[in-house]
Write a protein that holds these residues in place. Structure first.
Motif, PDB file in Angstrom:
ATOM      1  N   SER A  26      56.846  28.483  35.500  1.00  0.00           N
ATOM      2  CA  SER A  26      55.564  28.738  35.414  1.00  0.00           C
ATOM      3  C   SER A  26      54.766  27.561  34.391  1.00  0.00           C
ATOM      4  N   SER A  98      52.625  29.758  43.543  1.00  0.00           N
ATOM      5  CA  SER A  98      51.883  29.265  42.273  1.00  0.00           C
ATOM      6  C   SER A  98      51.238  27.919  42.612  1.00  0.00           C
ATOM      7  N   ARG A 101      48.126  28.571  45.019  1.00  0.00           N
ATOM      8  CA  ARG A 101      47.194  29.243  44.227  1.00  0.00           C
ATOM      9  C   ARG A 101      46.402  28.459  43.150  1.00  0.00           C
ATOM     10  N   ARG A 129      42.895  36.520  47.281  1.00  0.00           N
ATOM     11  CA  ARG A 129      42.657  36.619  45.944  1.00  0.00           C
ATOM     12  C   ARG A 129      42.169  35.432  45.234  1.00  0.00           C
ATOM     13  N   ALA A 168      46.622  42.456  38.972  1.00  0.00           N
ATOM     14  CA  ALA A 168      47.276  41.824  37.834  1.00  0.00           C
ATOM     15  C   ALA A 168      47.920  40.442  38.265  1.00  0.00           C
ATOM     16  N   SER A 169      47.317  39.337  38.273  1.00  0.00           N
ATOM     17  CA  SER A 169      47.869  38.148  38.573  1.00  0.00           C
ATOM     18  C   SER A 169      47.714  36.935  37.886  1.00  0.00           C
ATOM     19  N   ALA A 170      48.711  36.272  37.305  1.00  0.00           N
ATOM     20  CA  ALA A 170      48.707  35.129  36.306  1.00  0.00           C
ATOM     21  C   ALA A 170      48.254  33.974  37.228  1.00  0.00           C
ATOM     22  N   GLN A 171      48.671  33.927  38.476  1.00  0.00           N
ATOM     23  CA  GLN A 171      48.364  32.748  39.248  1.00  0.00           C
ATOM     24  C   GLN A 171      46.874  32.817  39.590  1.00  0.00           C
ATOM     25  N   ARG A 196      51.199  36.887  32.251  1.00  0.00           N
ATOM     26  CA  ARG A 196      51.690  35.834  31.399  1.00  0.00           C
ATOM     27  C   ARG A 196      50.261  34.942  31.074  1.00  0.00           C
ATOM     28  N   ILE A 316      57.337  41.406  36.429  1.00  0.00           N
ATOM     29  CA  ILE A 316      57.522  41.513  37.781  1.00  0.00           C
ATOM     30  C   ILE A 316      58.625  40.557  38.354  1.00  0.00           C
ATOM     31  N   ASP A 317      58.879  39.413  37.924  1.00  0.00           N
ATOM     32  CA  ASP A 317      59.899  38.413  38.238  1.00  0.00           C
ATOM     33  C   ASP A 317      61.292  39.059  38.014  1.00  0.00           C
ATOM     34  N   GLU A 339      53.340  45.131  44.148  1.00  0.00           N
ATOM     35  CA  GLU A 339      53.235  43.596  44.308  1.00  0.00           C
ATOM     36  C   GLU A 339      54.343  43.098  44.966  1.00  0.00           C
ATOM     37  N   LYS A 343      55.823  38.969  47.451  1.00  0.00           N
ATOM     38  CA  LYS A 343      56.339  37.951  46.768  1.00  0.00           C
ATOM     39  C   LYS A 343      57.234  37.194  48.100  1.00  0.00           C
TER      40      LYS A 343
HETATM   41  C1  S3P Z   1      53.557  33.493  38.267  1.00  0.00           C
HETATM   42  C2  S3P Z   1      52.825  34.639  38.289  1.00  0.00           C
HETATM   43  C3  S3P Z   1      53.612  35.731  38.943  1.00  0.00           C
HETATM   44  C4  S3P Z   1      55.159  35.493  39.343  1.00  0.00           C
HETATM   45  C5  S3P Z   1      55.424  34.115  39.798  1.00  0.00           C
HETATM   46  C6  S3P Z   1      54.836  33.351  38.785  1.00  0.00           C
HETATM   47  C7  S3P Z   1      52.980  32.200  37.478  1.00  0.00           C
HETATM   48  O1  S3P Z   1      52.857  36.048  40.378  1.00  0.00           O
HETATM   49  O2  S3P Z   1      55.519  36.520  40.236  1.00  0.00           O
HETATM   50  O3  S3P Z   1      56.818  33.966  40.159  1.00  0.00           O
HETATM   51  O4  S3P Z   1      53.467  31.233  37.009  1.00  0.00           O
HETATM   52  O5  S3P Z   1      51.668  32.618  37.086  1.00  0.00           O
HETATM   53  P1  S3P Z   1      51.396  36.520  40.315  1.00  0.00           P
HETATM   54  O6  S3P Z   1      50.550  35.834  39.609  1.00  0.00           O
HETATM   55  O7  S3P Z   1      50.996  36.380  41.582  1.00  0.00           O
HETATM   56  O8  S3P Z   1      51.639  38.094  39.928  1.00  0.00           O
END
Ligand code: S3P
Length: 430
Positions: A26, A98, A101, A129, A168-171, A196, A316-317, A339, A343
């Motif tokens: 990440s 990643s 997106r 999204r 909920a998505s950090a990406q 994250r 999640i991972d 979610e 994946k």
């Molecule tokens: C990630 C966010 C998560 C994770 C992915 C890496 C990132 O996905 O599952 O392996 O680096 O921001 P989502 O943001 O779709 O939850």
């Protein structure tokens, strides 16, 4: 039956020793993307060796940046500043959600059209999204009717928006912050629960100001980034496989060196403690807001665990490997993990199918599993579904099974952890 892409995993007697894991995936993606829009030379040691981050480097190169490895193996990127060069061909994102997106947030702010393509798995994953908010910011984005890749993004002079991310998505959060950096005015992103935080930390590391109030982040557009030299901590999601293996061998003793201890990534350590393990941390250091250190795990008396809501989002991972070892623990219930269906594979079904192939009793719900503890599994043929985390999770489950396990299409571990099987082998007592 044996093919070259399958690996046979034999049962082990114990997990013992110390290991370092490759650089965090990440953080590597984010540093590489921001290095592209920073003016000057950035350099990253311990950059993730996985195929996903290689996809990001390929895209950054195609957008006009010089990318190379120096004689110490560090990744060097010569960034162009906020305006990149129009690529001559579609950007290949491979298997990496990643890459697709988060890079979309950057190309949405460029004065040209970019096409982003992915492999079969990535071409099935939901992109609305990011399409919806980036379109609101002024980009034009064409996708398949189902809202999937290939994406054709015609960039624009973006304008900031206020956006509540529905999942909920950090990406997604990071994609919008990257777009916000290139936009006019300020962009405010609110996440439904904490995910994250590497995106916001990376932006600050490159010199941008990003404010946080609870789950709301604000970035002012037009800030210039400076280049960055950094060491990338080991990936705790890769370390998770070894930690979960150690958790189910009563005599184990495992040390993981130089691993990320970012609190938005280390919920696994809380779960392993709740299961009865003892974890100690030493030499914790901080670099650009990212923590890293050395951890030791000694397992203890087994206790059942439930993972739900905010904790699910943070784990999640790690959920596939936690589920894969659950039959050997005192039991696990996972909720709010819908979610996992979108994946690299449908990880809810993949885990259920493979656990059952090994003789486990498992109940799959709409958004999780109930897995009773105290079960003995047997070796089986496991399908990875081309998903790196499924292949590695079942290599771990295989260590305590009776008889050998064959992991099909195991080469997909190279997505995040090319030397996984070799590193695992060094920790095993047989
Ligand atoms: C990630 C966010 C998560 C994770 C992915 C890496 C990132 O996905 O599952 O392996 O680096 O921001 P989502 O943001 O779709 O939850």
């Amino acid at each position: 039956m044996h093919d070259t892409r399958s690996v046979t995993v034999h049962p082990a007697r114990n997990i013992l020793g110390s290991v370092g894991v490759p650089g965090d995936k990440s953080i590597s993606h984010r540093y590489a993307m921001l290095a592209a829009v920073a003016a000057g030379r950035s350099r990253f040691q311990n950059f993730s060796p996985g195929a996903d981050c290689a996809s990001t480097l390929g895209c950054v190169r195609a957008l006009g940046c010089n990318v190379e490895r120096d004689d110490q193996g560090a990744v060097v990127i010569d960034g162009l500043g906020p305006q990149l060069r129009s690529p001559d061909a579609p950007l290949g994102c491979g298997n990496s959600g990643s890459t697709m997106r988060m890079l979309s947030g950057i190309v949405a702010g460029q004065p040209f059209t970019t096409e982003l393509i992915g492999d079969e798995s990535l071409s099935r994953r939901p992109m609305r999204r990011i399409i919806e908010p980036l379109t609101r910011m002024g980009a034009q984005i064409h996708s398949t009717e189902g809202g999937c890749a290939p994406l054709r993004i015609t960039g624009a002079r973006l304008h900031g928006i206020e956006y509540l991310v529905p999942v909920a998505s950090a990406q997604v959060k990071t994609s919008l912050l990257f777009a916000g950096l290139l936009a006019e005015g300020h962009t405010t992103v609110t996440e439904p629960m904490r995910t994250r935080d590497h995106g916001e930390l990376a932006l600050r590391a490159f010199g941008a100001k990003v404010d946080r109030v609870r789950n709301t982040l604000t970035i002012e557009g037009g800030q210039a980034l400076h280049p960055l030299e950094a060491y990338i901590p080991g990936d705790i999601s890769s370390a998770a496989f070894f930690l979960c293996a150690a958790a189910v061998f009563p005599e184990s003793n495992l040390v993981i060196d130089g691993v990320s201890l970012n609190p938005t990534r280390s919920a696994l350590l809380d779960v392993l403690t709740a299961m009865g393990g003892r974890i100690s941390m030493v030499r914790v250091e901080e670099q650009y807001g990212e923590l890293l250190g050395t951890i030791t795990l000694v397992p203890g008396a087994a206790k059942p665990v439930t993972i739900a809501r905010a904790q699910t989002a943070l784990l999640i991972d790690e959920l596939p490997v936690l589920a894969a070892i659950a039959p050997y623990t005192a039991g696990l219930e996972v909720r709010d993990a819908g979610e996992l269906r979108v994946k690299e594979s449908d990880r809810l079904s993949a885990v259920t199918q493979n656990l059952r192939a090994m003789g486990a009793q498992v109940e799959q719900t709409d958004d999780g599993w109930r897995i009773p503890g105290g079960q003995q599994l047997h070796g089986a043929e496991i399908e990875s579904f081309g998903d790196h985390r499924i292949a590695m999770a079942f290599a771990i489950a295989a260590l305590r099974a009776q008889g050998d396990t064959l992991i099909r299409n195991s080469e997909c571990v190279a997505i995040s952890y090319p030397s996984f099987f070799a590193d695992l082998e060094r920790l095993l007592e047989r």
